[in-house]
Design an enzyme around this catalytic site. Structure first.
Site, PDB file in Angstrom:
ATOM      1  N   TYR A  21      68.019  45.369  41.356  1.00 45.29           N
ATOM      2  CA  TYR A  21      68.081  44.289  42.443  1.00 45.29           C
ATOM      3  C   TYR A  21      67.925  45.159  43.552  1.00 45.29           C
ATOM      4  CZ  TYR A  21      69.513  40.754  39.950  1.00 45.29           C
ATOM      5  OH  TYR A  21      69.556  39.519  38.803  1.00 45.29           O
TER       6      TYR A  21
ATOM      7  N   ASP B 100      61.847  38.779  38.801  1.00 50.23           N
ATOM      8  CA  ASP B 100      62.048  36.956  38.831  1.00 50.23           C
ATOM      9  C   ASP B 100      62.688  36.011  39.310  1.00 50.23           C
ATOM     10  OD1 ASP B 100      63.849  37.515  37.005  1.00 50.23           O
ATOM     11  OD2 ASP B 100      63.010  37.897  35.197  1.00 50.23           O
TER      12      ASP B 100
ATOM     13  N   HIS C 103      63.588  36.323  32.378  1.00 43.29           N
ATOM     14  CA  HIS C 103      65.183  36.238  32.963  1.00 43.29           C
ATOM     15  C   HIS C 103      66.796  35.730  32.361  1.00 43.29           C
ATOM     16  CE1 HIS C 103      67.438  37.815  36.767  1.00 43.29           C
ATOM     17  NE2 HIS C 103      67.660  37.596  36.275  1.00 43.29           N
TER      18      HIS C 103
HETATM   19  O1  173 Z   1      71.060  36.286  35.740  1.00 42.38           O
HETATM   20  C1  173 Z   1      72.442  36.659  36.745  1.00 42.38           C
HETATM   21  O2  173 Z   1      73.078  36.131  36.671  1.00 42.38           O
HETATM   22  C2  173 Z   1      71.843  37.331  37.480  1.00 42.38           C
HETATM   23  O3  173 Z   1      70.194  38.173  37.556  1.00 42.38           O
HETATM   24  C3  173 Z   1      72.919  38.286  39.155  1.00 42.38           C
HETATM   25  C4  173 Z   1      73.737  38.439  38.823  1.00 42.38           C
HETATM   26  C5  173 Z   1      74.512  39.277  39.748  1.00 42.38           C
HETATM   27  C6  173 Z   1      74.314  37.914  41.334  1.00 42.38           C
HETATM   28  C7  173 Z   1      73.043  37.711  41.141  1.00 42.38           C
HETATM   29  C8  173 Z   1      72.677  36.729  39.424  1.00 42.38           C
END
Ligand code: 173
Length: 488
Positions: free
Chosen positions: A238, A267, A359
């Site tokens: 991320y 995404d 996702h």
């Molecule tokens: O899908 C999720 O929950 C995800 O990818 C996530 C993971 C950590 C923080 C925020 C979203």
């Protein structure tokens, strides 16, 4: 009690000899009190450096602690803004009351991937299940991902001597027993105490790859240590709003030989609405934080994902590939491609791979089922399959789905929730999940007359796509939309 206590502060006092605990939004030093606790000191030491609110409130009134302790033992208000994923995962581990080991079906009774999810729904912690099994809004994409695989039919061949077969393939330069990777999922410790260590060890024992998450419950090196030093991993990234943090992660990854590819999540520009997660977190937060905090959280949605996902940079765009490239030696894979147009874009940007993904239905609801997007890319932009690796995840629940994806041209397939739920049974659970996929894949191959998986990659003669094709966007309609846009 005006002073604020951060997660870093409280975790510094996490032993029986120096024991701070969070209870109902306040932090207390229970070192002196613990040996005199009527319920026994263990009950208190268990929460040293952690949140003991839930267990505390099961047994005591809120005032009791305030009354029982001296001012010096009242350390201050908990600073919620300092919460981290690691801290949240540790709370999950320390509060086992929701998980019910008596409900856990024996591993020997589990015979398919759905069984793992059902076992987890019964025996896993309730809020972990809400987080893991949940998806966006009305769960339309979550469900479509699964049901659309079922609309893709085989065209089997017979009398082909399928005694000896091979499922081996290469993904991102790694030899694998079958082209399967474990999807990156947040804080795997919520599923079982071994968390990502179970995923890493199970993947290695099964000859598949674990793609570790940026939002893992433990550090990269700890996850790597669960597998032999030669076993490959992928890393899901991320991009952080604070780009220097992402640059530091990339610098760390460059030094780790075991990581073979960087999967950039594209995404989830913003964390979507996960209602099961939000409902359960709202209840919890109501008990943990003050009403002022509660009202703030209610407006934004209180889900675990939303609370912890604020760091994700919504400004991420194609120009950033050049920036990532500057900071990594790894092949770049864009995870979350949902159209032929974006598959082409990734190819033109010189990426080494894409993951067709929505996702797991946790991003845009009503996004197309991933198998449909794979078919669209095959129809409208077949050249991508030669220029880069095409992977897919979302709703994969059968080994036969792997054969379908490979026949459409895929290089690898991600499986998420079933593996996360298998962590309930530690490494053995993960290995069992992989063995089920391996067995179902081999059976499907033999019954289709396929002896070598690698050799049928892209061979659509084994598939009947007619049922699925009705759902593809029509090329004529696309040009009609284009024409309209041109007129406006
Ligand atoms: O899908 C999720 O929950 C995800 O990818 C996530 C993971 C950590 C923080 C925020 C979203």
């Amino acid at each position: 009690m005006a002073q604020k206590v951060s997660v870093a502060d409280i975790t510094k006092h996490a032993t029986a000899e120096d024991c701070w605990i969070l209870v109902n939004g306040k932090v207390y030093d229970l070192t002196k009190f613990a040996p005199d606790h009527p319920g026994g000191p263990d009950m208190i030491w268990k929460y040293a450096g952690k949140d003991g609110t839930k267990t505390y409130n099961t047994y005591h009134s809120a005032e009791l602690i305030e009354k029982s302790l001296s001012d010096a033992e009242k350390k201050g208000e908990f600073d919620e803004s300092t919460m981290t994923l690691t801290w949240l995962a540790a709370q999950q581990e320390a509060t086992p009351s929701e998980a019910d080991p008596n409900e856990k079906p024996p591993l020997s009774s589990i015979i398919n991937l759905d069984d793992f999810e059902q076992a987890f729904a019964k025996a896993g912690a309730q809020k972990a299940n809400a987080y893991i099994s949940g998806a966006s809004n009305d769960l339309l994409t979550l469900n479509a991902n699964k049901t659309f695989w079922q609309k893709l039919w085989f065209r089997p061949r017979v009398m082909r001597n399928v005694d000896v077969i091979s499922t081996k393939m290469k993904m991102m330069g790694c030899e694998v027993a079958m082209p399967v990777w474990i999807c990156p999922m947040g804080i795997a410790k919520t599923a079982g105490p071994e968390g990502e260590r179970a995923l890493g060890a199970g993947a290695a024992a099964s000859g598949i790859v674990h793609c570790m998450s940026t939002a893992a419950s433990m550090g990269v090196e700890e996850i790597l240590s669960s597998a032999p030093k030669t076993h490959p991993f992928f890393f899901q990234l991320y991009v952080d709003r604070q780009r220097h943090k992402t640059e530091a992660v990339l610098a760390q990854l460059n030094k780790l030989d075991q990581i073979k590819a960087l999967f950039i999540t594209a995404d989830l520009a913003v964390v979507s609405k996960r209602e099961a997660d939000e409902r359960i977190r709202t209840q919890e937060i109501t008990s943990v934080y003050s009403s002022q905090e509660k009202s703030r959280i209610d407006k934004k949605g209180a889900g675990l994902a939303r609370t912890t996902g604020g760091f994700i940079d919504p400004a991420l765009n194609w120009d950033d590939i050049a920036w990532v490239r500057k900071h990594t030696n790894l092949p770049i894979v864009i995870k979350g491609i949902q159209s032929a147009a974006d598959a082409r874009m990734a190819m033109e940007m010189g990426c080494q791979g894409i993951v067709i993904s929505n996702h797991g239905g946790r991003a845009l609801d009503n996004a197309p089922a991933t198998i449909l997007a794979l078919l669209e890319i095959r129809r409208d932009c077949p050249e991508v399959f030669d220029k880069l690796e095409v992977h897919i995840d979302g709703g994969v629940r059968r080994g036969s789905d792997i054969l379908k994806a490979v026949c459409l041209g895929a290089h690898g397939v991600g499986v998420g929730r079933p593996f996360q739920c298998s962590v309930l049974y530690d490494t053995e659970g993960v290995e069992t999940a992989a063995a089920i996929i391996q067995d179902e894949l081999e059976t499907a191959m033999r019954l289709c007359g396929v002896t070598d998986l690698e050799k049928v990659r892209g061979d659509m003669s084994y598939l009947n796509t007619s049922e699925l094709e009705q759902y593809l966007p029509k090329p004529e309609r696309r040009s009609w939309f284009a024409g309209l846009r041109a007129r406006l």
